[in-house]
Motif scaffolding. Structure first.
Motif, short mmCIF file in Angstrom:
data_model
loop_
_atom_site.label_atom_id
_atom_site.label_comp_id
_atom_site.label_asym_id
_atom_site.label_seq_id
_atom_site.Cartn_x
_atom_site.Cartn_y
_atom_site.Cartn_z
N TRP A 125 -2.40 -7.51 -2.74
CA TRP A 125 -1.10 -6.88 -2.86
C TRP A 125 -1.12 -5.69 -3.83
CZ3 TRP A 125 1.32 -6.47 -7.52
CH2 TRP A 125 0.87 -7.31 -8.54
N MET A 126 -2.10 -5.67 -4.71
CA MET A 126 -2.18 -4.58 -5.70
C MET A 126 -2.55 -3.24 -5.08
SD MET A 126 -3.84 -6.24 -9.06
CE MET A 126 -3.30 -7.78 -9.72
N MET A 127 -2.84 -3.25 -3.78
CA MET A 127 -3.13 -1.98 -3.12
C MET A 127 -1.91 -1.06 -3.14
SD MET A 127 -3.36 -2.98 0.87
CE MET A 127 -2.13 -4.03 1.64
N VAL A 128 -0.74 -1.60 -3.47
CA VAL A 128 0.46 -0.77 -3.57
C VAL A 128 0.28 0.31 -4.65
CG1 VAL A 128 1.73 -2.19 -5.24
CG2 VAL A 128 2.98 -0.86 -3.55
N PHE A 129 -0.55 0.03 -5.64
CA PHE A 129 -0.78 1.01 -6.71
C PHE A 129 -1.61 2.20 -6.25
CE2 PHE A 129 0.00 -2.98 -9.13
CZ PHE A 129 1.20 -2.57 -9.71
N ALA A 130 -2.17 2.13 -5.05
CA ALA A 130 -2.89 3.27 -4.48
C ALA A 130 -1.94 4.42 -4.18
CB ALA A 130 -3.63 2.86 -3.22
N ILE A 131 -0.66 4.14 -4.19
CA ILE A 131 0.33 5.20 -3.97
C ILE A 131 0.20 6.28 -5.04
CG2 ILE A 131 2.82 5.68 -4.08
CD1 ILE A 131 3.28 3.09 -2.57
N ILE A 132 -0.15 5.90 -6.25
CA ILE A 132 -0.23 6.86 -7.35
C ILE A 132 -1.26 7.96 -7.08
CG2 ILE A 132 -0.70 7.14 -9.82
CD1 ILE A 132 0.41 4.19 -10.09
N PRO A 133 -2.53 7.63 -6.81
CA PRO A 133 -3.47 8.73 -6.54
C PRO A 133 -3.20 9.44 -5.21
CG PRO A 133 -4.59 6.61 -6.35
CD PRO A 133 -3.24 6.35 -6.90
N ILE A 134 -2.66 8.70 -4.23
CA ILE A 134 -2.33 9.35 -2.96
C ILE A 134 -1.24 10.39 -3.18
CG2 ILE A 134 -1.35 8.99 -0.66
CD1 ILE A 134 -2.71 6.24 -0.66
N TYR A 135 -0.27 10.06 -4.02
CA TYR A 135 0.83 10.98 -4.29
C TYR A 135 0.33 12.28 -4.95
CZ TYR A 135 5.07 12.92 -6.31
OH TYR A 135 6.09 13.77 -6.65
N PHE A 136 -0.62 12.14 -5.87
CA PHE A 136 -1.10 13.31 -6.60
C PHE A 136 -2.23 14.07 -5.89
CE2 PHE A 136 0.84 10.93 -10.14
CZ PHE A 136 1.70 11.92 -10.57
#
Length: 126
Positions: free
Chosen positions: A83-94
């Motif tokens: 479920w921690m893959m949600v934190f991949a949003i951060i590098p994807i966003y930048f």
């Protein structure tokens, strides 16, 4: 993978018996052939990659899909860390679509360290 082994067993032996050694050899060969069932993360990670490719120009849809899959991963396995893959949003966003500085040696350290950190966090939450 068990279906081909079962079919092979019924074809070779009149009574559906197959030698354990032949079963192991066949299973090892089947594991060497790439397929959706032996890929790390399972078929859902393959679908995630496909959806990310289809919506490569629409980050909002990518974020939404990632959030939904993270929620499903948490809901189906509350003790897991997928479920921690949600934190991949951060590098994807930048990510701006350009090649980075090329500090590949940094990732030889970062990758194992962040895996240990995720393990420790998951152990504390468990």
């Amino acid at each position: 993978m068990s279906i081909p082994v079962l079919l092979l067993g019924t074809m070779l032996g009149g009574e559906g018996e197959i030698s354990p050694v032949l079963t192991q050899v066949f299973a090892i060969v089947m594991l060497m052939i790439p397929n959706l069932f032996t890929v790390e993360g399972g078929i859902f990670m393959v679908l995630l990659g496909l959806i990310f490719y289809i919506f490569r120009t629409n980050r909002k849809v990518q974020f939404l899909v990632l959030i939904i899959l993270s929620f499903l991963a948490f809901y189906t396995n509350r003790t897991g860390v997928q479920w921690m893959m949600v934190f991949a949003i951060i590098p994807i966003y930048f990510y701006n679509g350009e090649k980075g500085r090329g500090d590949k040696n940094f990732f030889y350290i970062f990758y194992p360290v962040h895996i240990y950190i995720l393990y420790i966090v998951a152990s504390l939450l468990h």
